[in-house]
Design an enzyme around this catalytic site. Sequence first.
Site, short mmCIF file in Angstrom:
data_model
loop_
_atom_site.label_atom_id
_atom_site.label_comp_id
_atom_site.label_asym_id
_atom_site.label_seq_id
_atom_site.Cartn_x
_atom_site.Cartn_y
_atom_site.Cartn_z
CG ASP A 1 45.86 36.41 42.60
OD1 ASP A 1 45.59 35.69 43.62
OD2 ASP A 1 46.33 37.38 42.72
CG ASP B 1 49.74 37.07 36.79
OD1 ASP B 1 48.66 36.45 36.72
OD2 ASP B 1 50.32 37.75 37.60
#
Length: 412
Positions: free
Chosen positions: A190, A121
Amino acid sequence: MAEFFAPGIKQNTTMSKPATGPLSAQDRAWVEDIYGRILIKMKAEAGRIGSMIPYTTNKVGRYEDVESQEWGLGFWTNGFWPGMLWQMYEATADESYRKAALGVEERLNALLDSPEKVDHDVGFLFLPTSVANYRKTGDPEGRRRGLLAASLLFSRYNLDGHFIRAWPDSMAEMAQTMGNGDVRGWMIIDCLMNIPLLYWASEETNDPRFAKVAVSHAKTAQQYIVRPDGSCNHIVAFDPDTGEYLTNPRGQGYQQGSSWSRGQSWAVYGFALSYRHTRDESFLNTAKQCAHYCIANLAANDWLPLVDYRQPAQPLKYDSTAAAITAAGLLEIADHVAEMEKPLYIKAALRILQACEKKFCNWDPEADSIVGGGTFFYHDPDGTNTEVPIIYGDYYFIEAVLRLKGKSLFIW
Ligand code: GLY
């Protein structure tokens, strides 16, 4: 790998023109009204919050800093508040937004010396902070941080499975609740929103390696995450040593084979971005396929996103963040399709934003957060992560409205 090319496509910093062309006068007035509310709310919030890093509100409806809470400095959502500040700086040129965003970026800099505190991320962390700063102001520190973050992301590529590994080993226990398996071999939908960091790094260094890893990951996602009907898996499990496909664990949705709405929204926006950065038509077509699935499901639910489009009728649970992300992603698709195709995506985005605003938004300048109704995952044992304000709901809601105004900073 020879079919993958280095994009080298220089991105504009501002989205070029307002995306309101196909909208009625009434809808345009709605956009103006909401934009005015955002200006008031964000000025008040930024005055209170500054360079604090918020995630969700506490029991009395206030933000607290993530470093004083369980989430910590490396939490994946910590780029969204500064991203909102950069968006407001783009829209208003008010210096206080830029200064507050820079304050957060300087705090996040510590992560680059502690790579064990970050995972896939880093794109969510450093695109809306350092890269946004560099794109907007040319700050060399922003460029340095962005390229370091891109190198960390690049290093997570699995050569045999052709994917960027998702979570760290420390997530192994939590991963067992989402489907048994070895997290070293997991990729998740994601991550399509992280790989624009790699496209940017190639653009910036004129070195195709970063973009090739991004394209390879996106192709693997097309093959193993997107189902033929346009719905998506959340997770793909590969053997981390051989790269052999194993299974699709359940993830954050209702069950294996169901359809987690935020995962769907990452697919819509993420594949559209891979198209933006590569001009590979297959990515645009996949984004459209996922978008059509979302639009059909949202239209069947008064334009409000269930946490999972295949969840049981009861209990009724929503996730407003999926709504906001889907809307922003549909507007990204609208940027790339022919004029005659645009109305579908722009009108659907507007209907989603309107439904979300009516049901979930709080415009009181004294209250922290704008969009309530965000849900982190379907199986939430104590309900504390269900239908609550979540910072990325606010980020994508603001980004989508600013896109409709033609005032959005290009972040991804
Ligand atoms: N990227 C984590 C989530 O969407 O919940």
